[in-house]
Design a protein around this motif. Structure first.
Motif, PDB file in Angstrom:
ATOM      1  N   ARG A 172      54.798  56.050  10.458  1.00 57.18           N
ATOM      2  CA  ARG A 172      55.990  56.602   9.829  1.00 57.18           C
ATOM      3  C   ARG A 172      56.775  57.352  10.893  1.00 57.18           C
ATOM      4  O   ARG A 172      56.189  57.904  11.812  1.00 57.18           O
ATOM      5  CB  ARG A 172      55.619  57.542   8.687  1.00 57.18           C
ATOM      6  CG  ARG A 172      54.646  56.924   7.692  1.00 57.18           C
ATOM      7  CD  ARG A 172      54.259  57.936   6.648  1.00 57.18           C
ATOM      8  NE  ARG A 172      55.356  58.159   5.715  1.00 57.18           N
ATOM      9  CZ  ARG A 172      55.614  57.379   4.667  1.00 57.18           C
ATOM     10  NH1 ARG A 172      54.860  56.347   4.435  1.00 57.18           N
ATOM     11  NH2 ARG A 172      56.614  57.636   3.857  1.00 57.18           N
ATOM     12  N   GLY A 173      58.084  57.350  10.752  1.00 59.24           N
ATOM     13  CA  GLY A 173      58.864  58.010  11.778  1.00 59.24           C
ATOM     14  C   GLY A 173      60.205  58.506  11.299  1.00 59.24           C
ATOM     15  O   GLY A 173      60.687  58.120  10.245  1.00 59.24           O
ATOM     16  N   LEU A 174      60.780  59.416  12.082  1.00 60.41           N
ATOM     17  CA  LEU A 174      62.103  59.963  11.808  1.00 60.41           C
ATOM     18  C   LEU A 174      63.101  59.268  12.732  1.00 60.41           C
ATOM     19  O   LEU A 174      63.096  59.505  13.930  1.00 60.41           O
ATOM     20  CB  LEU A 174      62.117  61.473  12.075  1.00 60.41           C
ATOM     21  CG  LEU A 174      60.978  62.309  11.480  1.00 60.41           C
ATOM     22  CD1 LEU A 174      60.964  63.686  12.087  1.00 60.41           C
ATOM     23  CD2 LEU A 174      61.118  62.412   9.989  1.00 60.41           C
ATOM     24  N   PRO A 175      63.935  58.383  12.206  1.00 65.65           N
ATOM     25  CA  PRO A 175      64.868  57.656  13.073  1.00 65.65           C
ATOM     26  C   PRO A 175      66.039  58.521  13.538  1.00 65.65           C
ATOM     27  O   PRO A 175      66.474  59.421  12.831  1.00 65.65           O
ATOM     28  CB  PRO A 175      65.362  56.519  12.175  1.00 65.65           C
ATOM     29  CG  PRO A 175      65.160  56.996  10.798  1.00 65.65           C
ATOM     30  CD  PRO A 175      64.035  57.962  10.801  1.00 65.65           C
ATOM     31  N   MET A 176      66.495  58.242  14.743  1.00 60.66           N
ATOM     32  CA  MET A 176      67.639  58.961  15.320  1.00 60.66           C
ATOM     33  C   MET A 176      68.447  57.956  16.134  1.00 60.66           C
ATOM     34  O   MET A 176      67.903  56.999  16.666  1.00 60.66           O
ATOM     35  CB  MET A 176      67.166  60.038  16.290  1.00 60.66           C
ATOM     36  CG  MET A 176      66.783  61.362  15.696  1.00 60.66           C
ATOM     37  SD  MET A 176      68.187  62.312  15.153  1.00 60.66           S
ATOM     38  CE  MET A 176      68.877  62.830  16.693  1.00 60.66           C
TER      39      MET A 176
ATOM     40  N   ASP B 298      62.933  67.405  10.319  1.00 58.90           N
ATOM     41  CA  ASP B 298      62.408  67.023   9.012  1.00 58.90           C
ATOM     42  C   ASP B 298      63.145  67.775   7.903  1.00 58.90           C
ATOM     43  O   ASP B 298      63.545  67.186   6.896  1.00 58.90           O
ATOM     44  CB  ASP B 298      60.905  67.328   8.985  1.00 58.90           C
ATOM     45  CG  ASP B 298      60.214  66.736   7.775  1.00 58.90           C
ATOM     46  OD1 ASP B 298      60.676  65.679   7.301  1.00 58.90           O
ATOM     47  OD2 ASP B 298      59.220  67.322   7.316  1.00 58.90           O
TER      48      ASP B 298
ATOM     49  N   ILE C  31      60.600  68.765  15.589  1.00 58.96           N
ATOM     50  CA  ILE C  31      60.338  67.804  14.513  1.00 58.96           C
ATOM     51  C   ILE C  31      60.401  68.487  13.150  1.00 58.96           C
ATOM     52  O   ILE C  31      60.959  67.938  12.196  1.00 58.96           O
ATOM     53  CB  ILE C  31      58.964  67.120  14.733  1.00 58.96           C
ATOM     54  CG1 ILE C  31      58.999  66.210  15.960  1.00 58.96           C
ATOM     55  CG2 ILE C  31      58.537  66.316  13.511  1.00 58.96           C
ATOM     56  CD1 ILE C  31      59.926  65.015  15.853  1.00 58.96           C
TER      57      ILE C  31
END
Lengths: 135, 135
Positions: free
Chosen positions: B38-42, B117, B113
């Motif tokens: 899972r990841g936080l896209p940028m 988030d 992060i």
């Protein structure tokens, strides 16, 4: 002279050993299957609630740990080499996403340096890999 | 006198063994879950993209210091849990708001992060990453 033929030929296939054959096949394929896995660096990922699922095929992973080591494709490298490696990968497939797998207590300086290199390589899409928050 | 019949077979049937094996195989096939990242896209600004001038009122700067303290412009020190309602309220007033996360190079990656988030939880879409000038 009369020869009496024996008619007692069995016409069933013995199925008793079928289980053994299936087990053997199962174990054979279990042992011979190799998953293509990048072992990366030993890190603890940060936690985040809002992480979305990632498609593994589109990712190129940059590993960075708390001792400022960087690894791509299981090769340790210096920060200055990232743009070349990622640039070459992007030439093959232009819609790659660079996934950051960075230790949660790594210094932000390292992340910042990697981001600078990615900007040089025109790797625009990045994602910060996290694990789901445990409540 | 009662004669005991001694015709009890001493074998058990092994023909259903394969059924049991198949059942086990199918059970584990269905119940196995592969770990998904899972990841936080940028999206990063590329090398070629020009700098966009922003009005001061359209920018909300959130600063993360090396000691773990977080500071939001116009509010001063802020706790991590306060960021989401604070940003949500700000976005309601100005939907064009660009949020800049300015992280100190010596701060832990974790903090950045966590803020990212919170911003994603607050439905902020325009997020920019910056590195604080150290010293």
């Amino acid at each position: 002279m009369k020869i009496s033929k024996k008619q007692g030929v069995q016409n069933t296939i013995p199925t008793g050993s079928m289980a053994d054959i299936i087990f053997l096949l199962l174990i054979f394929f279990m042992v011979t299957t190799i998953f293509k896995m990048e072992s990366g660096l030993p890190i603890t990922l940060p936690r985040a609630e809002s992480g979305g699922e990632l498609q593994r095929e589109r990712l190129i992973t940059v590993w960075a740990d708390r001792y400022n080591r960087i690894s791509i494709n299981d090769k340790l490298m210096r920060v200055d080499d990232i743009d070349k490696v990622v640039g070459a990968k992007l030439e093959e497939n232009s819609n790659l996403i660079v996934a950051f797998k960075v230790d949660r207590i790594a210094k932000y300086r390292l992340v910042s340096d990697i981001i600078e290199q990615l900007k040089h390589a025109n790797a625009i899409n990045v994602t910060f890999v996290s694990v789901a928050e445990e409540s | 006198m009662i004669k005991k019949s001694s015709k009890v077979t001493s074998e058990f049937s092994t023909s259903s063994m394969s059924d049991i094996n198949f059942l086990l195989l199918i059970f584990f096939l269905v119940s196995t879950m592969f770990a998904v990242d899972r990841g936080l896209p940028m999206s990063l600004p590329g090398e070629s993209s020009s700098t966009v001038k922003l009005k001061t009122e359209d920018v909300l700067k959130i600063r993360a210091f090396s000691n773990g303290a977080i500071e939001a412009k116009g509010k001063g020190p802020i706790a991590l849990s306060e960021i989401e309602p604070f940003v949500r309220a700000k976005l309601k007033v100005n939907p064009e708001l660009v949020i800049v996360i300015e992280t100190h190079p010596d701060a832990e990656y974790n903090i950045m992060i966590d803020i990212l988030d919170e911003l994603r939880n607050a439905d902020a879409s325009k997020i920019s990453l910056r590195t604080m000038k150290s010293g």
